[in-house]
Motif scaffolding. Structure first.
Motif, short mmCIF file in Angstrom:
data_model
loop_
_atom_site.label_atom_id
_atom_site.label_comp_id
_atom_site.label_asym_id
_atom_site.label_seq_id
_atom_site.Cartn_x
_atom_site.Cartn_y
_atom_site.Cartn_z
N GLY A 172 0.79 -1.22 0.00
CA GLY A 172 0.00 0.00 0.00
C GLY A 172 0.82 1.27 0.00
O GLY A 172 0.38 2.30 -0.54
N ARG A 173 2.02 1.21 0.58
CA ARG A 173 2.84 2.42 0.70
C ARG A 173 3.79 2.65 -0.47
O ARG A 173 4.22 3.77 -0.71
N SER A 174 4.11 1.59 -1.21
CA SER A 174 5.09 1.73 -2.29
C SER A 174 4.62 0.96 -3.52
O SER A 174 4.26 -0.22 -3.42
N ASP B 21 -6.40 9.21 2.66
CA ASP B 21 -6.42 10.52 2.02
C ASP B 21 -5.03 11.15 2.15
O ASP B 21 -4.57 11.44 3.26
N ASN B 22 -4.37 11.36 1.03
CA ASN B 22 -3.03 11.95 1.06
C ASN B 22 -3.03 13.37 1.61
O ASN B 22 -2.01 13.83 2.14
N GLN B 23 -4.16 14.07 1.49
CA GLN B 23 -4.22 15.41 2.06
C GLN B 23 -4.12 15.38 3.57
O GLN B 23 -3.56 16.30 4.18
N LEU B 24 -4.66 14.32 4.19
CA LEU B 24 -4.51 14.20 5.64
C LEU B 24 -3.05 14.01 6.03
O LEU B 24 -2.58 14.57 7.03
N ILE B 25 -2.33 13.20 5.25
CA ILE B 25 -0.91 12.99 5.55
C ILE B 25 -0.13 14.29 5.35
O ILE B 25 0.72 14.66 6.18
N THR B 26 -0.44 15.00 4.26
CA THR B 26 0.25 16.27 4.02
C THR B 26 -0.04 17.28 5.12
O THR B 26 0.87 17.98 5.60
N PHE C 37 1.70 20.15 10.16
CA PHE C 37 1.55 20.49 11.57
C PHE C 37 2.63 19.84 12.45
O PHE C 37 2.51 19.84 13.67
N GLY C 38 3.64 19.27 11.82
CA GLY C 38 4.78 18.77 12.57
C GLY C 38 4.60 17.39 13.17
O GLY C 38 5.33 17.02 14.10
N ARG C 39 3.67 16.60 12.66
CA ARG C 39 3.49 15.24 13.16
C ARG C 39 4.64 14.35 12.69
O ARG C 39 5.08 14.45 11.55
N THR C 40 5.10 13.50 13.57
CA THR C 40 6.17 12.57 13.23
C THR C 40 5.60 11.40 12.42
O THR C 40 4.39 11.14 12.45
N PRO C 41 6.46 10.68 11.68
CA PRO C 41 5.96 9.50 10.95
C PRO C 41 5.27 8.49 11.85
O PRO C 41 4.28 7.86 11.45
N ARG C 42 5.76 8.33 13.07
CA ARG C 42 5.12 7.39 14.00
C ARG C 42 3.72 7.86 14.37
O ARG C 42 2.78 7.06 14.43
N GLN C 43 3.56 9.17 14.60
CA GLN C 43 2.23 9.69 14.92
C GLN C 43 1.29 9.59 13.73
O GLN C 43 0.10 9.31 13.90
N ILE C 44 1.81 9.78 12.54
CA ILE C 44 0.96 9.66 11.34
C ILE C 44 0.49 8.22 11.19
O ILE C 44 -0.67 7.96 10.86
N ARG C 45 1.39 7.26 11.42
CA ARG C 45 0.98 5.86 11.32
C ARG C 45 -0.10 5.53 12.35
O ARG C 45 -1.07 4.84 12.05
N ARG C 46 0.09 6.04 13.58
CA ARG C 46 -0.84 5.70 14.66
C ARG C 46 -2.18 6.41 14.52
O ARG C 46 -3.23 5.83 14.79
N GLU C 47 -2.16 7.68 14.09
CA GLU C 47 -3.38 8.49 14.11
C GLU C 47 -4.08 8.61 12.76
O GLU C 47 -5.24 9.03 12.72
N LEU D 11 -2.99 6.34 9.55
CA LEU D 11 -2.97 5.10 8.78
C LEU D 11 -3.73 3.97 9.48
O LEU D 11 -4.55 3.30 8.87
N VAL D 12 -3.43 3.77 10.78
CA VAL D 12 -4.05 2.65 11.49
C VAL D 12 -5.57 2.78 11.55
O VAL D 12 -6.29 1.82 11.24
N PRO D 13 -6.14 3.94 11.94
CA PRO D 13 -7.61 4.03 11.93
C PRO D 13 -8.23 3.81 10.55
O PRO D 13 -9.36 3.34 10.45
N THR D 14 -7.49 4.13 9.50
CA THR D 14 -8.03 3.95 8.16
C THR D 14 -8.08 2.48 7.76
O THR D 14 -9.04 2.04 7.10
#
Length: 286
Positions: free
Chosen positions: A112-114, A175-180, A185-195, A197-200
């Motif tokens: 999914g990521r690559s 949604d890539n706009q959510l990741i962008t 807003f300075g979220r780390t990759p770990r926070q993006i995965r947890r908040e 990617l995982v809920p999606t």
């Protein structure tokens, strides 16, 4: 002197207050639940009627009547074989699911990521998902023989492609706009995965579990029928050799009842709790 009528501003039709709207929503949801329950009961009545008619047509020797199968199921439970054999089958099935999740989830995440990893894994995962389940059952018995590892491997091989494909689709649906925005807003990759990617991907994971559950149970039982020493499939093979059709159907009915319990009381409840943030889940919970 002309009397003048002083009127206030027109506020339009009054809207119901929030408590009234919530009460109406609860009544609507309650009505939907009652209708679903009524339709479910009607479906079971139809199944019972068809079974009775078919048994009367072919004779109870070929197809025992429902009350005869129920009596055999009660005898199986009373003898104590039910707990031991079902525990063996459940443990092997869950162990196979665990192996499938450990293998399939990382592969699906990479797909999914690559797009490169997707191209690398896509054909192999697709081929693995199209191989008939009986091939996995026979191959597992050839590799491990009459042991508990055969059913575990068969369940893992059947379930892993479904897990990988559903996780991959869940990741691609983010949604890539959510990741962008999260990165802005300075979220780390770990926070993006947890908040993000995982809920999606959680709904897709539950879809994979439900899709695999029935297939994995059948493969596990089939492997036990071919070469098991314990479990539901082993008992079905034993009763078949004794030509006890009522006992064979009784094990099948107990098998189905257990799957329905897992589906309705475990998977459905867990899914509704984990996905309570979705509007449709909140509406169903009213």
């Amino acid at each position: 002197m002309t009397d003048q009528l002083v009127m206030g501003p027109d506020t339009g039709p009054s809207t119901p207050a929030a408590p009234d709207r919530e009460a109406a929503a609860r009544r609507t949801a309650r009505g939907r639940r009652w209708r679903r329950t009524a339709v479910l009961a009607l479906g079971w009545v139809a199944i019972y009627a068809v079974w009775e008619a078919t048994s009367w047509w072919f004779g109870s020797r070929l197809l025992p009547r429902p009350h005869e199968v129920l009596q055999s199921a009660i005898e199986i439970i009373e003898t104590g074989n039910f707990v031991g054999d079902f525990s063996a089958s459940v443990l092997k099935t869950f162990a196979g699911f665990g192996v499938a999740a450990l293998v399939g989830a990382p592969i699906g995440y990479a797909m999914g990521r690559s797009r490169y990893w997707r191209a690398f894994f896509h054909d192999g995962v697709t081929i693995a998902g199209t191989i008939p389940a009986i091939v996995y059952a026979v191959m597992s018995l050839i590799v491990f023989g009459l042991s508990n590892l055969g059913p575990i491997l068969a369940v893992a091989l059947v379930s892993a492609p479904y897990v990988a494909l559903n996780v991959a689709e869940g990741i691609r649906g983010v949604d890539n706009q959510l990741i962008t925005m999260s990165e802005a807003f300075g979220r780390t990759p770990r926070q993006i995965r947890r908040e993000v990617l995982v809920p999606t991907i959680v709904p897709f994971v539950f879809a994979a579990i439900r899709m695999c559950f029935a297939v994995a149970w059948k493969v596990e039982a089939l492997t036990e029928v071919f070469g098991g020493r314990s479990g539901v499939g082993f008992q079905i093979r034993t009763e078949y050799q004794l030509y006890d059709i009522s006992a064979v159907l009784a094990w099948m009915v107990l098998f189905i009842a257990f799957m329905l319990v897992i589906e309705r009381l475990v998977l459905a409840k867990a899914e509704s709790r984990l996905l309570a943030w979705r509007p449709e889940e909140r509406g169903a919970a009213l």
